[in-house]
Design a protein around this motif. Structure first.
Motif, mmCIF file in Angstrom:
data_model
loop_
_atom_site.group_PDB
_atom_site.id
_atom_site.type_symbol
_atom_site.label_atom_id
_atom_site.label_comp_id
_atom_site.label_asym_id
_atom_site.label_seq_id
_atom_site.Cartn_x
_atom_site.Cartn_y
_atom_site.Cartn_z
ATOM 1 N N SER A 1 0.491 -1.626 0.159
ATOM 2 C CA SER A 1 -0.295 0.051 0.263
ATOM 3 C C SER A 1 0.858 1.782 0.074
ATOM 4 O O SER A 1 0.636 2.409 -0.805
ATOM 5 N N LYS B 1 2.586 0.950 -3.482
ATOM 6 C CA LYS B 1 1.500 2.118 -4.751
ATOM 7 C C LYS B 1 1.386 3.685 -4.542
ATOM 8 O O LYS B 1 1.171 3.960 -5.583
ATOM 9 N N ASP B 2 1.339 3.603 -2.869
ATOM 10 C CA ASP B 2 0.874 5.249 -3.383
ATOM 11 C C ASP B 2 2.322 5.587 -3.443
ATOM 12 O O ASP B 2 1.890 7.375 -3.414
ATOM 13 N N SER C 1 1.235 -8.469 -3.727
ATOM 14 C CA SER C 1 -0.091 -7.441 -4.159
ATOM 15 C C SER C 1 -1.220 -8.342 -3.936
ATOM 16 O O SER C 1 -2.466 -7.890 -3.380
ATOM 17 N N LEU D 1 -3.382 -7.465 -0.934
ATOM 18 C CA LEU D 1 -4.417 -6.521 -0.689
ATOM 19 C C LEU D 1 -5.559 -7.380 -0.849
ATOM 20 O O LEU D 1 -6.105 -8.420 -1.352
ATOM 21 N N GLN E 1 -8.705 -3.778 -4.016
ATOM 22 C CA GLN E 1 -7.003 -2.858 -4.180
ATOM 23 C C GLN E 1 -6.295 -3.311 -5.280
ATOM 24 O O GLN E 1 -5.179 -2.691 -5.871
ATOM 25 N N GLN E 2 -6.099 -4.330 -5.491
ATOM 26 C CA GLN E 2 -5.377 -5.240 -6.569
ATOM 27 C C GLN E 2 -5.520 -4.871 -7.969
ATOM 28 O O GLN E 2 -4.581 -4.574 -8.816
#
Length: 509
Positions: free
Chosen positions: A321, A324-325, A361, A364, A368-369
């Motif tokens: 998370s 990815k942000d 991933s 998640l 969200q994936q």
């Protein structure tokens, strides 16, 4: 007839006096007695030892279970001091070279002055060890249960209280364990003090103390408390926690878990993480997994294993998370993968990291994936995989096929839409080539599984159906369909034969 105490070794030779006792080294000290005028009288210099008292009972010499301090004159081996070690808190260590106490038997103060700090520390620790054993033996079950039922706070974490803490941790009932967990959490310094004590015991090679701390730490982990795990698995404590678990009393040799983590389990930070939480969680995840799978693999119950797996799963989700942000991180990752100046070794590590990122991933939630995989597709991940499939390194090729399977499991149409648009159908050609390349059978299955998923008509959408099959057949013709048929006619892997036969349907006349 009564029992008379007799100092062990009093009639022995000088050499026997030096070698007798349980401490195993030769320690020289001077004995002092406080006189009525308040001055210290020198009683002589000799060799000090800690040993069991001998009892003369009914004309039979027997060894008692009580330990005493003996000092034998360095010249004539006469006994300068015979002192039964007391369980009471009467001993004081001063200036690193003096041990003094008030001797109730002689109604006077006594002191030992050592020539070296190490000798003083060594005797001091043996006195403390003897006291701990006496406390442990005197703690009856009745006293323990009475104390445990009224437990309002934990004993102070000290060498002398380790036996009591051990009993509380290992012999508590289920209801008491809940109270114990609460007390541990309320004592903010409990684990810091316990680990400080562990380091002291390790420096002094106090095996008994180390064994007790091992049992205490293991017992606390078996409480299976998420709040406790949060404390002990933090960066500040986790290495010492793992270190304390090296001293399993049921294993003949001391383990070297910390050495392995330091020398072999080195994380390669292929791209620096801006957020320190990311690196902290990665380290914690590996260490918790190591503790679960190696350090305590023999003793953990299913519930505790499940809790540790939950920590690992949650950490993975947090790391993904956070990464990815961070749009700049993903951009830099792909920029380095594309750069012609990136070395082969660095590119291999980057591909490994990309594979790990895609695999994790899945930690998640499903909602969200999909955005992550779409973002990776937009960044050009398939071009990176296409390059990976052309590598001479089979491990990199395998990483590439693994990533493709992850995409297909997430949404096959993401990959299909790319393959249809790609010029010269390079990826599709590499997949077909992979079927007839001399890889291990497991890797053949990877290529076959990818092609089967790509050509699965059940999940096809729109105009992809005829176009993709057409491109696939062209690639088959390029490599020669009978060559492929022959490669599967000799296959021994059932899954490989089954998937291969499904593919061959597409070009059977």
């Amino acid at each position: 007839m009564g029992a008379q105490e007799k100092p062990q070794g009093n009639a022995n030779s000088m050499q026997d006096a030096k070698s007798s006792g349980i401490i195993g080294i030769n320690v020289l000290c001077s004995v002092y007695r406080l006189n009525d005028d308040g001055k210290w009288d020198d009683q002589g210099t000799g060799h000090v030892t800690v040993d069991y008292l001998e009892m003369i009972a009914y004309v039979i010499i027997q060894r008692s279970e009580e330990l005493a301090l003996f000092v034998f004159d360095e010249e004539d081996n006469e006994t300068l001091l015979s002192h039964r070690i007391s369980p009471d808190d009467i001993y004081r260590k001063q200036e690193d070279t003096i041990i003094s106490w008030r001797d109730s038997e002689y109604c006077t103060d006594l002191a030992l002055s050592f020539q070296e700090n190490t000798g003083c520390s060594y005797i001091w620790e043996h006195i403390c060890k003897a006291q701990r054993n006496m406390h442990f033996n005197s703690l009856s079950h009745e006293t323990f249960h009475a104390m445990n039922n009224e437990l309002r706070e934990l004993p102070a974490v000290e060498l002398s209280t380790l036996p009591i803490i051990l009993k509380i941790v290992t012999e508590s009932s289920l209801a008491d364990q809940m109270q114990l967990t609460e007390l541990i959490l309320n004592d903010q310094a409990f684990f810091q003090k316990l680990m400080e004590l562990f380091r002291i015991c390790e420096d002094l090679e106090d095996v008994d103390g180390l064994h007790m701390i091992f049992k205490i730490v293991k017992g606390i982990i078996m409480l299976n408390s998420p709040q406790v795990f949060e404390k002990i698995f933090g960066d500040e404590l986790i290495i010492d926690i793992i270190g304390s678990l090296e001293y399993d009393p049921f294993v003949p040799q001391v383990q070297e878990y910390r050495k392995f983590l330091k020398e072999h389990a080195v994380f390669k930070e292929v791209i620096p993480f801006k957020n320190p939480v990311v690196l902290s969680k990665i380290h914690q995840t590996y260490r918790v997994g190591y503790l679960k799978d190696v350090v305590l693999a023999r003793v953990l119950d299913e519930a505790t294993v499940a809790s540790l797996n939950s920590i690992i799963h949650l950490n993975n989700a947090i790391v993904i998370s956070l990464l990815k942000d961070d749009s700049t991180f993903i951009q830099e990752l792909f920029a380095r993968l594309r750069s012609p100046t990136t070395s082969a070794e660095s590119k291999k590590n980057l591909v490994y990291f990309l594979h790990e990122f895609c695999s994790l991933s899945k930690s998640l939630q499903m909602a969200q994936q999909l955005p992550i995989f779409r973002d990776l597709m937009n960044e050009g991940i398939v071009d990176i995989i296409t390059d990976a499939l052309q590598s001479e390194d089979k491990k990199i090729v395998l990483m590439g096929t693994d990533i493709l399977i992850l995409f297909l499991n997430q949404d096959p149409n993401l990959l299909r839409s790319y393959v249809v648009r790609q010029e010269e159908n390079l990826l599709l050609g590499l997949l077909v080539k992979g079927m007839i390349t001399d890889f291990a059978e497991d890797m053949h299955c990877q290529f076959l599984e990818i092609l089967r998923s790509l050509l699965d008509s059940v999940t096809f959408t729109g105009a992809q159906v005829p176009i993709l099959i057409f491109y696939f057949c062209l690639q088959l013709l390029n490599f020669g369909r009978w060559e492929i048929v022959d490669s599967y006619s000799h296959a021994t892997n059932y899954h490989m034969v089954r998937v291969g036969s499904n593919l061959l349907v597409f070009f059977i006349v």
